[in-house]
Structures are given as structure tokens and as C-alpha cells.
Write a protein that holds these residues in place. Structure first.
Motif, PDB file in Angstrom:
ATOM      1  N   ARG A 113      48.999 -41.863  36.689  1.00  0.00           N
ATOM      2  CA  ARG A 113      48.464 -42.471  37.909  1.00  0.00           C
ATOM      3  C   ARG A 113      49.544 -43.228  38.674  1.00  0.00           C
ATOM      4  NH1 ARG A 113      43.363 -45.479  35.273  1.00  0.00           N
ATOM      5  NH2 ARG A 113      45.026 -46.108  33.845  1.00  0.00           N
ATOM      6  N   THR A 141      47.277 -48.157  23.651  1.00  0.00           N
ATOM      7  CA  THR A 141      45.845 -47.973  23.400  1.00  0.00           C
ATOM      8  C   THR A 141      45.533 -48.011  21.900  1.00  0.00           C
ATOM      9  OG1 THR A 141      45.923 -46.435  25.255  1.00  0.00           O
ATOM     10  CG2 THR A 141      43.944 -46.362  23.905  1.00  0.00           C
ATOM     11  N   GLU A 148      42.580 -46.669  20.027  1.00  0.00           N
ATOM     12  CA  GLU A 148      41.355 -45.896  20.249  1.00  0.00           C
ATOM     13  C   GLU A 148      40.259 -46.215  19.239  1.00  0.00           C
ATOM     14  OE1 GLU A 148      40.852 -44.152  22.804  1.00  0.00           O
ATOM     15  OE2 GLU A 148      42.532 -42.836  23.351  1.00  0.00           O
TER      16      GLU A 148
END
Ligand SMILES: NC(=O)C1=CN([C@@H]2O[C@H](COP(=O)(O)OP(=O)(O)OC[C@H]3O[C@@H](n4cnc5c(N)ncnc54)[C@H](OP(=O)(O)O)[C@@H]3O)[C@@H](O)[C@H]2O)C=CC1
Ligand SMILES: O=C(CO)COP(=O)(O)O
Length: 307
Positions: A33, A252, A254
Motif C-alpha cells: 500500500r 504481525t 497472526e
């Protein structure tokens, strides 16, 4: 043969996989992004589209890719280890649903990205219902430092990498409380039993969990401070809150989300998952680490069965 590869997700894992493919001479375009390249340009004419997006972004990104022009022969590869919070689907199931006419390959194994980036040796598994597609991906990433095996049980390979993250949180707690080597061995072994129990219900083959993507990843992640999931557990045991831990975690973890999804599945399908349940209650601050340990140790006595 040189391949054109689009890698989606420029985090720790996406960047590492991009480097492995580049070193083997492939043309790699990395998308995130924050990056300068448009998704349309990155996936255009790509022979391989590999996703290393965190679970929370997979469905949205898959829909964005669907709106781009993708070659009919493109192979999708997923390297995400998680379960969708809304649908409980695995990442490969999401990609396959959005691209029903394409081959989807799961890439998963004991792969702490930091070690691989340092050039330390590692092995992984690429799994698909389409053996030829898995072999293409095997050739792309194989090197003297990265040994890639094929496998025909994509759901099993994917679930091994996903379910072990919850056990890595539990292992971090175990080490953070200094419970010793016997406790850790018991936890990881019973953790594997629990992984196999739920994995079978979700459509995986039992033997897959004894391979690199199951036991292999369980051993790596449950024993390494490089694992973010392990770090979550270790720091919870030292008294930090989950919010504090996640705020300072690089990348992250998860297992936090996966644990919630697993509780949903275990309640719907009536599957016994004692370790996952205690990790869930710990993350929800319903128990302390010490109380979670006592709950596990004082469960009803029973014979040792493995599934
Ligand atoms: N790191 C490792 O050692 C390994 C990680 N994995 C798995 O790979 C996945 C990614 O891990 P890792 O690279 O470490 O994580 P990071 O947090 O380092 O990177 C995550 C990537 O996902 C992107 N992302 C997150 N949410 C969205 C969204 N909603 N839309 C678009 N992009 C999004 C991020 O983009 P942005 O930068 O824009 O936020 C970033 O590029 C995880 O599922 C992990 O379990 C598997 C094996 C090894
Ligand atoms: O999946 C991994 C190693 O195989 C990475 O583990 P963490 O996501 O816990 O850092």
C-alpha cells in the motif's frame, strides 16, 4: 527459466521471498500500500502472483487483484498464515474462490524470515492440488540455502503454519514463566495433538502435520524469540498487556486473531481444544498465565491418545 513474479506485501516475509526469487534470476515486482507501483502494473503479465499480506488484508487485496488484468495462466501463491475472521476460511480458499480457474499454491514451513534474510539455511513446502504448479514454484525459490519440497495437501500445509501460531503464544508463556524443558515438551506435543484434531475436521491429512509445515514449523516457532507469536506469549507472562505488546511488536502476530477464529470453530463444531481455549482466555484477560497453566494441569485424567 526466468519468471515474472508479483509479490504482494512488502513486510518481513514478502521482502524475504522477493530476495530469494531475485537471487535465482527472476524478475520480481513488489507491491504494498505504501509503495510507488500500482497493483495493476505489478500483476500485469505476472506468471506468478504471490501474496504475503497479513491475514486481515487478504480478502480485500484478492478483490483488488480481481479487478486488475491477470493472465489466464497466472499461478497464485499464498504465504499468509492465518484464518479469515469473518468466514473462517484459509487464505488459499480465499484466493481459489476469487480465482476459480487458476492454480493456487500454498508456501509454508519453518521459515523465520530474519534467519533466511541472513542467509541461514532453511526448508519449506509448496503445496497444491496441481502438482505442476507446485513444481514451478519449487524451481523459482529453490537454492543452496533454501530447500523447497512439494506436497499435495494444500489445506494441511496451510493449517500447519496457521495453527502453530497459537501454540507459539502458549510456548512463549511457558518460557516466560520459566516452567522448564519438561513442561515445554509436554505443551508442544499436546499442541500437535490439538492441531491434528482440528486440522482433520477442517479437511487436512494427518500425516501432513508430521512434516516441515506442521511439526517443523511448530518446533521453529515455539522455540525462537524471533517469532512474534512466541514474543506475545513471553511478554504476557512478564505482565505486559496485549495492547502494550502489540504496539511494540515488529510486524504481525497472526496467532492472536487465529485463536479467536479457532474458538468460534471449536464451539460450532464441538471440538476439544484445551490449549487454544486457555490462550484465548489469556488474551481476553479472563485468566492469568498461572491460572491458564493450572487449568491445563488439572483437567480430567485420561489415556494418551494422539488425535
Ligand atoms: N515474518 C515471517 O517470518 C513469516 C511470516 N509469515 C506470514 O506472512 C504474513 C505476513 O507476515 P510479515 O511479512 O511478517 O508481516 P508484516 O507485518 O511485516 O507485513 C505485512 C504486510 O501485509 C500488508 N497488509 C496488512 N494489512 C493489509 C491490508 N489491509 N491491505 C493491504 N496490505 C496489507 C502490509 O502492508 P503495509 O506495509 O501497507 O501495512 C505489509 O506489507 C503473515 O501471515 C505471517 O504469518 C509466514 C512465514 C514467515
Ligand atoms: O511463521 C513463522 C515462522 O515459520 C513466523 O513466525 P511469527 O509470525 O510468529 O514471527
Amino acid at each position: 527459466m526466468t519468471k515474472t513474479i508479483a509479490i504482494l506485501g512488502a513486510g518481513a516475509w514478502g521482502t524475504t521471498l522477493a530476495n530469494l526469487a531475485r537471487v535465482n534470476g527472476h524478475e520480481v515486482r513488489l507491491w504494498s500500500r505504501q509503495g510507488d507501483l500500482s497493483l495493476e502494473d505489478v500483476v500485469k503479465n505476472a506468471e506468478i502472483v504471490l501474496s504475503a499480506i497479513s491475514m486481515k488484508g487478504v480478502q480485500d487485496v484478492a478483490l483488488l487483484v480481481k479487478s486488475c488484468q491477470v493472465s489466464p495462466h497466472t499461478i497464485f501463491v499464498t504465504a499468509t498464515k492465518g484464518l479469515d475472521a469473518k468466514t473462517t476460511r484459509t487464505p488459499s480458499q480465499i484466493w481459489q474462490t476469487e480465482f476459480p480457474d487458476h492454480s493456487v499454491v500454498v508456501l509454508s514451513g519453518p521459515n523465520l524470515s530474519q534467519e533466511i534474510s541472513q542467509g541461514l539455511p532453511a526448508a519449506t513446502v509448496v503445496a497444491s492440488k496441481n502438482t505442476a504448479a507446485a513444481q514451478v514454484v519449487q524451481q523459482i525459490f529453490s537454492s543452496g540455502r533454501f530447500r523447497v519440497y512439494t506436497n499435495s495437501d494444500p489445506v494441511g500445509v496451510e493449517l500447519g503454519g496457521t495453527l502453530k501460531n497459537v501454540m507459539a503464544i502458549a510456548s512463549g508463556v511457558c518460557d516466560g514463566l520459566h516452567l522448564g524443558t519438561n513442561a515445554k515438551a509436554a505443551l508442544v506435543t499436546r499442541g500437535l495433538t490439538e492441531i491434528i484434531r482440528i486440522g482433520k475436521v477442517l479437511g487436512a491429512k494427518t500425516e501432513t502435520f508430521y512434516g516441515l509445515s506442521g511439526l517443523g514449523d511448530l518446533l521453529a516457532t515455539c522455540n525462537s524469540p524471533l517469532s512474534r507469536n512466541y514474543q506475545v506469549g513471553y511478554q504476557l507472562a512478564s505482565g505486559k498487556t496485549l495492547t502494550e505488546i502489540l504496539a511494540s511488536l515488529p510486524g504481525t502476530a497472526e496467532g492472536v486473531n487465529t485463536c479467536q477464529v479457532l474458538m468460534q470453530i471449536s464451539q460450532q463444531q464441538n471440538i476439544t481444544m484445551p490449549i487454544t481455549e486457555q490462550v484465548y482466555r489469556l488474551l481476553e484477560t479472563q485468566v492469568t498465565p498461572k491460572q491458564a497453566l493450572d487449568e491445563l494441569m488439572l483437567r480430567d485424567t485420561k489415556p494418551e491418545y494422539h488425535q
